[in-house]
Design a protein around this motif. Structure first.
Motif: not given
Length: 671
Positions: A434-456
């Motif tokens: 959405v709006d060119g923004e990633f729902f998960t955003q990587c901080k470096d090779s291993w960590e993320c600065s933003k995660l996204s909760q799945p809704v099964k």
């Protein structure tokens, strides 16, 4: 410590139990594998290192050669990627030297085995600095397996002097004590813990004194049991959402079960059950070509060797269906000729399931058959899986006629400035942003600065049709909820409906990453993919969508990528929006006569037409058959009502009609 004392226990307690017979069978049955191993061993004798074995964790494509008249630089790092250093110091090549020695009888392999092993032991000492490189704890655990296996090939060599045996035993003991010392809660949840402690177990089996053997193996088993309980979902998937690391963990447990059986060591049912569940997860996600999906940090690897060992250990004929008919080259060295004969006599039974829902990990597999030319769709709506997981919420993989059509990106590298994010971000997957923004955003090779909760959400199969759907909360800060419905209509025909719930103006993007084995073109709302065996159409039937074909990348193995076609479809709008795609394919050269369009959905009893934000329907003409799929985006049947589209009437939120079979009721996949 003498050589006799170090190797006093017979081969029957280890992997390599009948070398002469194993060698003879390998020469007869696997000449290509023999040639490969001998080639690798010959290269190693020249200090030429290229990692191209099937299960090398980080493959290389450019060899590294050290001068033969100088000591080996065990710390060597080409470029800025430390993975060469790590792979190099796992010492898998020592096993190749052993196998080449038995296959050829050439004493040069003995000489170079001891040259390399003793050079490492004599010159590479554990220090705070080397604990980050040559003595990194993961490599220590993996060496535990590789050294114990390799040593059996040379235990009777005249070059195995008492002095060398003393040094080897002392260094193995240091490996084991270091693994014990490094234990922490991190090990319970990371694949590192399993790889380290399986190494501890194998080192324990090699220890000549009973006291150390019992201590090492009991500590290892206690930890491995806890790790199995914490790391393996109830559906059998290792939590890091990477089939490759799932299978590294799987292999470690298999080795432990095999050695425990040969040494009369009891293993808890908790571990055995975890191995069984992991094996069935492998069976569920196995591609028609017997290889794993390249999900997360995974390479394109054949699963049949590990499945064969699981079938042998668990005496399970269904798992043998996922393995080889006869044990493969590497498994034969581990199990031996007698074990291979037992495996050959085992029954092979086709699974009683075709598709599978691995609901704990959020992985769903819709399969047409178990044939090598079958269709398979994978949908992911689960946890990211930490460092080895990718930003792949709502991603789909699609295989038609046994050929990859839509694929994941693979991993390529672990180094940020070599393009780590190009393979990890959402646009490298077949999903929605959405709006060119990633729902998960990587901080470096291993960590993320933003995660996204799945809704099964719901998974259902009925009358040969299938539905799986799920969403993610990655855009709730924008007031947007993204939901994806995937509907299988049999015979390689699918509807994928993306529902974007929100207010205000937004731009929605779909990404479709095609296999590098073919070519995709886009024109007037239709993408056509022509592969080596398949020909596929993607019809984008929602209005106001604009598409642009770009170039993406795919890496089926570490350190090597190829370019492939990537379609970005964009839609701008206010409030609720939907993006509906119809996919159908067939054999190359036989173009599928596929047409699809949106048709209005009406209320049967109120006599009104619903706006697209409430309900839409797709009419599909597929050769001689016509299907209608009604998709209700929200509750519409109030107070008492039915929905109707293109002359088909029923009650439900997702209804499929085959007009040849009737136009009332249909097959309801979601109420």
């Amino acid at each position: 410590m003498t050589a006799k004392e170090l190797f006093e226990r017979g081969n029957e307690y280890f992997f390599f139990d009948d070398p002469e017979k194993t060698t003879a069978v390998c020469r007869e049955r696997y000449p290509e594998d023999c040639a490969h191993i001998i080639r690798v061993a010959d290269e190693v004798c020249r200090n030429y290192f290229l990692f191209d074995l099937d299960h090398d964790l980080e493959r290389t494509w450019e060899p590294v050669t050290f001068p033969e008249d100088r000591p080996i630089d065990w710390e060597y790092r080409p470029g800025n990627d430390p993975e060469f250093t790590f792979q190099f110091n796992r010492h898998r090549f020592l096993i190749c030297l052993g196998q080449a020695y038995w296959l050829t009888g050439d004493s040069k392999y003995e000489h170079h085995f001891f040259r390399l092993l003793m050079d490492f032991i004599d010159h590479v000492k554990r220090t705070p600095e080397t604990e980050q490189t040559t003595w990194r704890i993961l490599e220590v655990g993996i060496r535990g397996e590789n050294w114990v296996k390799a040593l059996r090939y040379f235990k009777d060599s005249p070059l195995m002097t008492d002095e060398r045996a003393e040094k080897i035993e002392c260094c193995l003991r240091e490996h084991g004590e270091y693994i014990i010392q490094m234990h922490s809660p991190y090990r319970y949840i990371s694949n590192w813990g399993v790889m380290e402690n399986h190494g501890l177990f194998e080192i324990g089996i090699q220890m000549p004194d009973q006291e150390t053997r019992d201590r090492f193996t009991s500590i290892a088993l206690e930890r491995l049991e806890t790790e199995a309980a914490m790391q393996i979902f109830d559906d059998g998937v290792q939590w890091e959402q990477s089939p490759m690391y799932h299978n590294e963990v799987f292999h470690c447990y298999e080795d432990v079960l095999l050695l425990a059986k040969r040494n009369g060591i009891a293993v808890s049912e908790r571990i055995c059950d975890a191995v069984r569940r992991m094996a069935y997860a492998n069976l569920a996600w196995m591609r028609p070509d017997h290889r794993q999906i390249i999900m997360g940090d995974s390479d394109d690897m054949d699963l049949r060797d590990y499945m064969s060992i699981a079938a042998y250990l668990l005496k399970d004929p269904v798992l043998k269906f996922g393995g080889f008919k006869e044990l493969d080259f590497e498994s034969l060295w581990d199990v031996g000729v007698n074990g291979a004969a037992e495996y050959s006599r085992m029954e092979c039974r086709k699974p009683d399931f075709v598709s599978a829902a691995l609901e704990d990990s959020g992985n769903y597999y819709i399969r047409s058959s178990w044939n090598e030319d079958g269709d398979l769709l994978h949908f992911h709506c689960g946890t990211m899986g930490a460092g080895h997981g990718h930003s792949d919420k709502l991603h789909v993989d699609l295989i038609l006629g046994g050929e990859d059509i839509l694929t994941d990106s693979g991993r390529y590298t672990y180094v940020m400035d070599r393009g780590r994010f190009e393979f990890k971000d959402p646009d490298a997957h077949n999903t929605v942003t959405v709006d060119g923004e990633f729902f998960t955003q990587c901080k470096d090779s291993w960590e993320c600065s933003k995660l996204s909760q799945p809704v099964k959400q719901q998974y259902k199969q009925k009358n040969g049709y299938s539905l799986v759907q799920g969403g993610n909360l990655g855009y709730m800060h924008k007031g947007v909820f993204v939901n994806r419905k995937v509907i299988s209509l049999k015979d390689g025909l699918f509807v994928i409906a993306d529902e974007l719930y929100g207010q205000g103006k937004h731009t929605f993007e779909q990404f479709w990453n095609f296999s590098e084995t073919g070519k995709a073109v886009y024109e007037n709302g239709c993408a056509c993919f022509t592969g080596e065996k398949a020909q596929v159409k993607l019809l984008f039937i929602s209005p106001d969508c604009e598409g642009e074909m770009k170039q993406g990348k795919i890496a089926r193995h570490y350190n090597r990528y190829e370019t492939r076609d990537r379609l970005c479809l964009q839609k701008k709008g206010q409030g609720f929006q939907s993006m509906i795609t119809v996919i159908g394919g067939g054999k190359k050269g036989k173009e599928r006569q596929l047409h699809a369009s949106l048709v209005p959905v009406t209320s049967v009893l109120k006599g009104i037409t619903y706006p697209p934000s409430m309900a839409e329907a797709v009419e599909i003409v597929d050769g001689s058959r016509t299907l209608v799929v009604i998709l209700c985006h929200q509750e519409v049947n109030s107070p008492t009502d039915l929905t109707e589209a293109a002359g088909c009437m029923g009650y439900g939120n997702v209804i499929v009609f085959d007009k040849a079979e009737g136009s009332v009721g249909g097959t309801v996949l979601c109420y």
